[in-house]
Scaffold this motif. Sequence first.
Motif, PDB file in Angstrom:
ATOM      1  N   ARG A 215     142.668  24.314 -28.311  1.00 33.49           N
ATOM      2  CA  ARG A 215     142.179  24.454 -29.504  1.00 33.49           C
ATOM      3  C   ARG A 215     142.479  23.184 -30.412  1.00 33.49           C
ATOM      4  O   ARG A 215     141.633  22.945 -31.364  1.00 33.49           O
ATOM      5  CB  ARG A 215     142.812  25.865 -30.115  1.00 33.49           C
ATOM      6  CG  ARG A 215     142.496  26.173 -31.643  1.00 33.49           C
ATOM      7  CD  ARG A 215     142.765  27.548 -31.931  1.00 33.49           C
ATOM      8  NE  ARG A 215     142.325  28.587 -31.158  1.00 33.49           N
ATOM      9  CZ  ARG A 215     142.986  29.592 -30.324  1.00 33.49           C
ATOM     10  NH1 ARG A 215     144.436  29.240 -30.310  1.00 33.49           N
ATOM     11  NH2 ARG A 215     142.556  30.398 -29.695  1.00 33.49           N
ATOM     12  N   SER A 216     143.717  22.772 -30.273  1.00 37.40           N
ATOM     13  CA  SER A 216     144.165  21.582 -31.089  1.00 37.40           C
ATOM     14  C   SER A 216     143.170  20.359 -30.725  1.00 37.40           C
ATOM     15  O   SER A 216     143.108  19.507 -31.543  1.00 37.40           O
ATOM     16  CB  SER A 216     145.742  21.229 -30.947  1.00 37.40           C
ATOM     17  OG  SER A 216     146.454  22.215 -31.324  1.00 37.40           O
TER      18      SER A 216
ATOM     19  N   ARG B 250     136.788  24.066 -26.305  1.00 43.38           N
ATOM     20  CA  ARG B 250     136.542  25.546 -26.120  1.00 43.38           C
ATOM     21  C   ARG B 250     137.125  25.900 -24.620  1.00 43.38           C
ATOM     22  O   ARG B 250     136.575  24.943 -23.841  1.00 43.38           O
ATOM     23  CB  ARG B 250     135.141  26.079 -26.328  1.00 43.38           C
ATOM     24  CG  ARG B 250     134.577  26.052 -27.744  1.00 43.38           C
ATOM     25  CD  ARG B 250     133.394  26.373 -27.744  1.00 43.38           C
ATOM     26  NE  ARG B 250     132.621  25.052 -27.485  1.00 43.38           N
ATOM     27  CZ  ARG B 250     131.371  25.118 -27.593  1.00 43.38           C
ATOM     28  NH1 ARG B 250     130.482  25.838 -27.910  1.00 43.38           N
ATOM     29  NH2 ARG B 250     130.675  23.791 -27.139  1.00 43.38           N
TER      30      ARG B 250
END
Length: 288
Positions: free
Chosen positions: A52-53, A57
């Motif tokens: 996420r960072s 995905r």
Amino acid sequence: MLIDTHVHTSYSDGRDTPEKVIADAAMAGIGLLSITDHDCVDAYPEAIGLARSAGIRLIPGVELTTKNERGCNCIHIVGLGIRMDAGVRQALKRVVDARDESDKGFLKNLNEYLEKKYPGWEPAEGIKPSVFQNTLANARRQGIAITEKEMMDLILDPSLWAPIEYEITVDEAVDRIKEWGGVPVLAHPFDFSNDASVVLQRFLAAGGEVVELCKYRYKVRSDVLSRLGPGELLKKEREMNEWTVAAARKHGLKLTMASDRHDGHRAMGMDPAEYGIDVSWLEELCAR
């Protein structure tokens, strides 16, 4: 967009941590990724936050190793979009523990074989990340030329095996993945010198749903690919993947793409546009 739904970390037989794998994926421009360690989901949930960072995905995944059966060597089934609860982890631990015990016996038998073939052979040690990798690295340190193909022949030699107390069948792998809320994927159907048409029929009979296009350029341990030069290898990879696309469409299977990356020597990512395939179905499997 590049995707890769089959990569490994140091939690199974990969060389790199989840952090390194995801950093490399971001650098390669991969937009959608799945870490699918062998019979293990220990990279999660850490990998979800890391991805996420990095703006990637991530699809929670695993690669299940099945027993040799019906003329097929060790078919691998990837599960995409599975749960990561305690029940899943406990079921996977039973598989890993049994294989670890078997690998210890196999390594002992393998060292004895190599000591006879190469006088002065210094025994390889350890079963992690894998006996395959450790033995090849040990041979290189000793200046002994053992190819990946030769090593795979030893891995598949029944006379060197040690009994495995607990293994699962292709049917069990497919059923478990579905029970865990995931989608079963036939990984690299041409690997382990298997007849891909036989493997595919076995997968279909078990209720499989997806088949994987693969960077077979890294599979030089197989009979078909071990004798090919770089140019021929890429041409053969194309032929194998085009066969897979045609077979998937014939049988109503979805498609995905993967590198089966284990270390930095394997470039991650494939482009769905290269084969004109639809991978939009993967979107609904991404971690939220």
